[in-house]
Design a protein around this motif. Structure first.
Motif, PDB file in Angstrom:
ATOM      1  N   ILE A 219      86.714  33.809  44.025  1.00  0.00           N
ATOM      2  CA  ILE A 219      86.478  34.606  42.285  1.00  0.00           C
ATOM      3  C   ILE A 219      85.908  35.964  43.239  1.00  0.00           C
ATOM      4  O   ILE A 219      84.786  35.568  43.555  1.00  0.00           O
ATOM      5  CB  ILE A 219      86.629  34.576  41.447  1.00  0.00           C
ATOM      6  N   PHE A 220      86.375  37.043  42.891  1.00  0.00           N
ATOM      7  CA  PHE A 220      85.038  38.122  43.497  1.00  0.00           C
ATOM      8  C   PHE A 220      85.104  39.038  42.821  1.00  0.00           C
ATOM      9  O   PHE A 220      86.125  38.948  41.679  1.00  0.00           O
ATOM     10  CB  PHE A 220      85.171  38.705  44.713  1.00  0.00           C
ATOM     11  N   CYS A 221      84.195  40.215  42.859  1.00  0.00           N
ATOM     12  CA  CYS A 221      84.108  40.957  41.484  1.00  0.00           C
ATOM     13  C   CYS A 221      84.690  42.457  41.807  1.00  0.00           C
ATOM     14  O   CYS A 221      83.390  42.469  42.694  1.00  0.00           O
ATOM     15  CB  CYS A 221      83.034  41.106  40.364  1.00  0.00           C
ATOM     16  N   LEU A 222      84.883  43.038  41.671  1.00  0.00           N
ATOM     17  CA  LEU A 222      84.852  45.127  42.032  1.00  0.00           C
ATOM     18  C   LEU A 222      84.926  45.692  40.487  1.00  0.00           C
ATOM     19  O   LEU A 222      85.229  45.393  39.862  1.00  0.00           O
ATOM     20  CB  LEU A 222      86.353  45.542  42.094  1.00  0.00           C
ATOM     21  N   SER A 223      84.086  46.350  41.081  1.00  0.00           N
ATOM     22  CA  SER A 223      83.448  47.207  39.791  1.00  0.00           C
ATOM     23  C   SER A 223      84.326  48.793  40.514  1.00  0.00           C
ATOM     24  O   SER A 223      83.645  49.311  41.029  1.00  0.00           O
ATOM     25  CB  SER A 223      81.509  47.695  39.409  1.00  0.00           C
ATOM     26  N   VAL A 224      84.142  49.384  38.593  1.00  0.00           N
ATOM     27  CA  VAL A 224      85.365  50.725  39.738  1.00  0.00           C
ATOM     28  C   VAL A 224      85.515  51.774  38.689  1.00  0.00           C
ATOM     29  O   VAL A 224      85.026  51.688  37.386  1.00  0.00           O
ATOM     30  CB  VAL A 224      87.205  50.078  39.817  1.00  0.00           C
TER      31      VAL A 224
END
Length: 279
Positions: A219-224
């Motif tokens: 699992i990875f996270c993107l801030s958009v």
């Protein structure tokens, strides 16, 4: 008459309730707190409350906003303290101010920030994800299919993607953000949403909970930062699908959490509670 603009959180416990149920929860809490809310005229009067950009079912948030019109003047701090006593712990006001400007919150929203948790079939490195972010932002257009009342149509979502960055799962904000070059004016503030992220990831590995679709380590996270509101609105789910397609391997959407909403102020993005917005 006076209007209070309040910022509130919407936690895990109510992520599956509808926007209408959310409004009913506030209405009941306002009655119990004996807040002097203004009502519409007519056979079926309803309280004058307006909320900004309703969340999709399943999405949590630390930055929801509502405008509450009162029949009698009330201090913003008193309003927040009195109402919080009647609201459940997963629905709490964290900031409030008296609004004197004309536009309501629903008509004012221009952009929204999200943390999007994605999973991949194979474990990916930060360098790989950041290369994919660069590839995404280099594209002159990103065409997706959107379903509306008029049917299915193709839409270019690239103008609605303003910023994308990799975010560490330990809760620290990524210092080197990839800028899409489309943010109007100055760079908007970035909310610190690390606590929810760390807690949520830790919860996924709890053996008492259901196993996620992919291993936690994938699992990875993107801030958009995406366009939002009445003129242009890009749902984070659509962005997530576009990024997963670019990834080149099977993957899935794990979680969406809204970290902030923004209004437009003099060509820049600003908090809906900024003095220049509510005065």
């Amino acid at each position: 008459m006076s209007v209070i603009r309040a910022k509130f959180i919407r936690g895990e416990e109510i992520k599956y309730i509808s926007h209408l149920d959310l409004m009913k929860a506030f209405e009941r809490a306002i009655r119990r707190a004996e807040i002097p809310i203004a009502y519409s005229q007519g056979f079926n009067p309803h309280p004058h409350m307006v909320f900004g950009l309703p969340l999709s079912v399943g999405v949590t948030s630390q930055a929801e906003y509502g405008d509450f019109e009162l029949s009698q003047p009330m201090n913003a701090g008193e309003f927040m303290g009195t109402l919080n006593k009647e609201l459940p712990p997963w629905l709490k006001i964290i900031e409030a101010g008296e609004k004197r400007s004309g536009n309501n919150i629903m008509a004012s929203i221009a952009a929204a920030c999200y943390d999007i948790l994605l999973s991949s079939e194979l474990k990916t490195s930060r360098a790989f994800i950041e290369d994919k972010i660069t590839e995404l932002l280099m594209k002159p257009e990103i065409t997706v299919k959107k379903t509306s009342k008029r049917g299915i149509r193709e839409v270019d979502i690239r103008p609605m993607i303003h910023r994308v960055s990799f975010k560490e799962l330990n809760g620290d904000n990524c210092e080197q953000r990839k800028d899409g070059g489309l943010c109007v004016g100055g760079e908007p503030p970035v909310s610190d949403s690390g606590l929810w992220l760390k807690k949520y990831i830790d919860g996924l590995s709890d053996p008492k909970l259901l196993e996620p679709s992919w291993p936690v380590e994938n699992i990875f996270c993107l801030s958009v930062l995406l366009s939002a509101g009445s003129s242009q609105n890009l749902k984070p789910e659509i962005f997530a699908d576009a990024f997963l397609e670019l990834l080149g391997q099977r993957g899935g959407l794990v979680k969406i959490h809204r970290t902030e909403l923004f209004t437009s102020l003099g060509g820049n993005l600003a908090s809906p509670l900024d003095n220049g917005v509510i005065e």
